[in-house]
Design an enzyme around this catalytic site. Sequence first.
Site, short mmCIF file in Angstrom:
data_model
loop_
_atom_site.label_atom_id
_atom_site.label_comp_id
_atom_site.label_asym_id
_atom_site.label_seq_id
_atom_site.Cartn_x
_atom_site.Cartn_y
_atom_site.Cartn_z
CG ASP A 164 5.97 3.35 0.63
OD1 ASP A 164 6.34 3.92 1.69
OD2 ASP A 164 4.79 3.27 0.28
CE1 TYR A 197 -3.73 2.49 0.68
CE2 TYR A 197 -2.35 3.30 2.47
CZ TYR A 197 -3.45 3.45 1.64
OH TYR A 197 -4.25 4.54 1.77
CE LYS A 229 2.48 5.01 8.31
NZ LYS A 229 1.08 5.21 8.58
N1 HOZ Z 1 -3.94 2.86 6.34
C1 HOZ Z 1 -3.11 3.29 7.41
C2 HOZ Z 1 -2.40 2.14 8.04
N2 HOZ Z 1 -1.60 1.35 7.18
C3 HOZ Z 1 -3.83 4.14 8.43
C4 HOZ Z 1 -5.08 3.60 8.97
C5 HOZ Z 1 -5.81 4.63 9.87
O1 HOZ Z 1 -5.22 5.60 10.30
O2 HOZ Z 1 -6.98 4.40 10.13
#
Ligand code: HOZ
Length: 429
Positions: free
Chosen positions: A239, A144, A267
């Site tokens: 990434d 992702y 992050k």
């Molecule tokens: N999609 C992110 C985690 N891989 C963030 C999910 C979130 O903050 O709800």
Amino acid sequence: MNRENSKKLFVRALDIIPGGVNSPVRACKNVGNEPTFIDHAQGCMIFDEDGNGYIDYIGSWGPMILGHSHPSVIDAVSSVLKRGTSFGAPTDLEIILAEMVVDAVPSIEMVRMVNSGTEATMSAIRLARGFTGRDTIVKFDGCYHGHADALLVEAGSGVATLSIPGSPGVPKSFVSHTLSLPYNDIDSFIEVMEKRGENIACVIVEPVAGNMGLVAPKHGFLETLRDLTKQNGSLLIFDEVMTGFRVAYGGAQSLYGISPDMTCLGKIIGGGLPVGAYGGRREIMEHIAPQGPVYQAGTLSGNPVAMAAGIATLTQLKAPDFYDTLDKKADRLLSGLVNAAEKAEINVTGNRVGSMLGLFFTDREVLNFDNAKTCDLEMFSAFYNGMLEKGNFLAPSQFEALFVSAAHDTEHIDTTITAAKEVMQGLRK
Ligand code: HOZ
């Protein structure tokens, strides 16, 4: 456990925020639960609006490597706030953080700050296309890279959690230049590069995949990506939004000894504030406006408050043995969880790289997205809900990683393992 206030807040939120949340996974829909509304967090503990405390293994999905409200981060943010919150003009703080990033990650010679991981990957891909003059990009199933149109193909994280194959709203033509291949499958990558290598602008990969649970690269995978991209004049983008400053100070690329052309960060470099960054070889980065023709901009890019939090966080990570100590804690946790499952005769596979873990409810080795999809999701949900009830805040999806922070001590980890033993016994068929 009383969760009345969270429930009330969720009802209010549902009326005016789509799904009641500002990011899908935290809705906890797929685990048959509702979101926990947070009041505050300190160290490795997070406290909800009903006064319940939980040992937190989400850590804001990665940034809180020092634990919550670390005094040096709070001090840095408090003191910079007195200077103002945003200027839309450069500050010294941007240079300090950029220097720290360049120092830590040798493949990054220049870096551009943005506000999120999505922005970092989206901009890196635009730059790769602008630099190479090619359109096609390669990604891997279950990785992702944020929610930019071209990357929402066989994506992990919330897209996997909610079983969305692609996304309405993304025109077919926008993804027609995206190829998604199985992660860790060296042969299929070789085949694609042999057939289409000269048209491929870039290959983007999570060097350690953290959005289909946690999946490590198998030996030779990253090496092959490096060799064949170089041979074909395509750029290799790591990434490292999750893994940067997480699995090692220099990120996954320092662990595996591979030097990508570009790296995306996020992050941890924002210390819990909204930051992303993309960087790489000077000759590539010099193509970004205003130095070059590839456009990318942002009012809040390099925001002083976020820069201060990032600088304070990275400074703490330089402490001797920081990563060794952290990794040992994560190892203790994963071994304890796997052991709890074995005792209850439940099939699990545990994956770990540094302080990132994946506990998969399957008897298979998990090397790719298809393997991750063999997990028993009902069993996962029951485990998640049981652990929450016992005061453990785990990611509410089988397709997300768990994070251990420096603020977790042996006692917290052992408390979680004890809870897991009890919950697993209850799941026993
Ligand atoms: N999609 C992110 C985690 N891989 C963030 C999910 C979130 O903050 O709800």
